[in-house]
Design an enzyme around this catalytic site. Structure first.
Site, PDB file in Angstrom:
ATOM      1  N   CYS A   1       0.576  -0.435  -5.230  1.00  0.00           N
ATOM      2  CA  CYS A   1       0.926   0.271  -3.991  1.00  0.00           C
ATOM      3  C   CYS A   1       2.212  -0.283  -3.400  1.00  0.00           C
ATOM      4  O   CYS A   1       2.250  -1.413  -2.908  1.00  0.00           O
ATOM      5  CB  CYS A   1      -0.240   0.134  -3.013  1.00  0.00           C
ATOM      6  SG  CYS A   1       0.150   0.447  -1.296  1.00  0.00           S
TER       7      CYS A   1
ATOM      8  N   CYS B   1       2.291  -1.204   0.302  1.00  0.00           N
ATOM      9  CA  CYS B   1       1.517  -2.424   0.558  1.00  0.00           C
ATOM     10  C   CYS B   1       2.403  -3.663   0.432  1.00  0.00           C
ATOM     11  O   CYS B   1       2.250  -4.628   1.176  1.00  0.00           O
ATOM     12  CB  CYS B   1       0.348  -2.549  -0.422  1.00  0.00           C
ATOM     13  SG  CYS B   1      -0.864  -1.233  -0.276  1.00  0.00           S
TER      14      CYS B   1
END
Ligand SMILES: [Zn+2]
Length: 146
Positions: A74, A77
């Site tokens: 991700c 993230c």
């Protein structure tokens, strides 16, 4: 000197770490034993898993715990990670920052209905009190922890 939040009542106690080695420090308000090691543990995000989530997050009393649900793949993230590191370093015992890898801990992610990441849930005394979806600027995340 370290500031340690009482695990029982949440009162912030000033503890002399040198003296703490000689004698168990206790909360000035309720007398509960204080965990001196918790002071340094607050300096960086704590990694939680399906196995430790209940104890580390739901069992925390008095201070909010922000849980970052993330995964290796991700991109956003990775943008949030250094922000959370900074917030953890600045917490001074007022809140805790935790991280949960959703690929390695699918049970907790499913339990809280995490559909997209990053999602950050703020827990207080075992209940979800706020939900932040998507990467947010540091000030926006800090505001949710006040
Ligand atoms: Zn106390």
């Amino acid at each position: 000197m370290a500031i340690i939040s009482c695990p029982n009542c949440g009162t912030k106690n000033r503890v002399d770490e040198g003296a703490a080695a000689e004698m168990q420090p206790v909360c000035g308000k309720c007398g509960a034993a204080l965990d001196v090691s918790a002071a340094s543990a607050n300096d960086k995000p704590v990694t939680v898993t399906d196995a430790t989530f209940a104890r580390e997050v739901l069992g925390a009393r008095g201070v909010p715990v922000l849980v970052d649900y993330w995964a290796e793949w991700c991109g956003p993230c990775r943008m949030v990670a250094p922000v959370l590191d900074e917030l953890a370093a600045e917490s001074n015992g007022r809140y805790r920052i935790a991280k949960l890898n959703i690929d390695e801990n699918p049970r907790t992610a499913a339990q809280y209905n995490i559909r997209s990441i990053p999602t950050m849930l703020v827990f207080k005394d075992g209940a979800v009190v706020d939900r932040i979806v998507g990467a947010q600027p540091k000030q926006a995340i800090a505001a949710r922890l006040r």
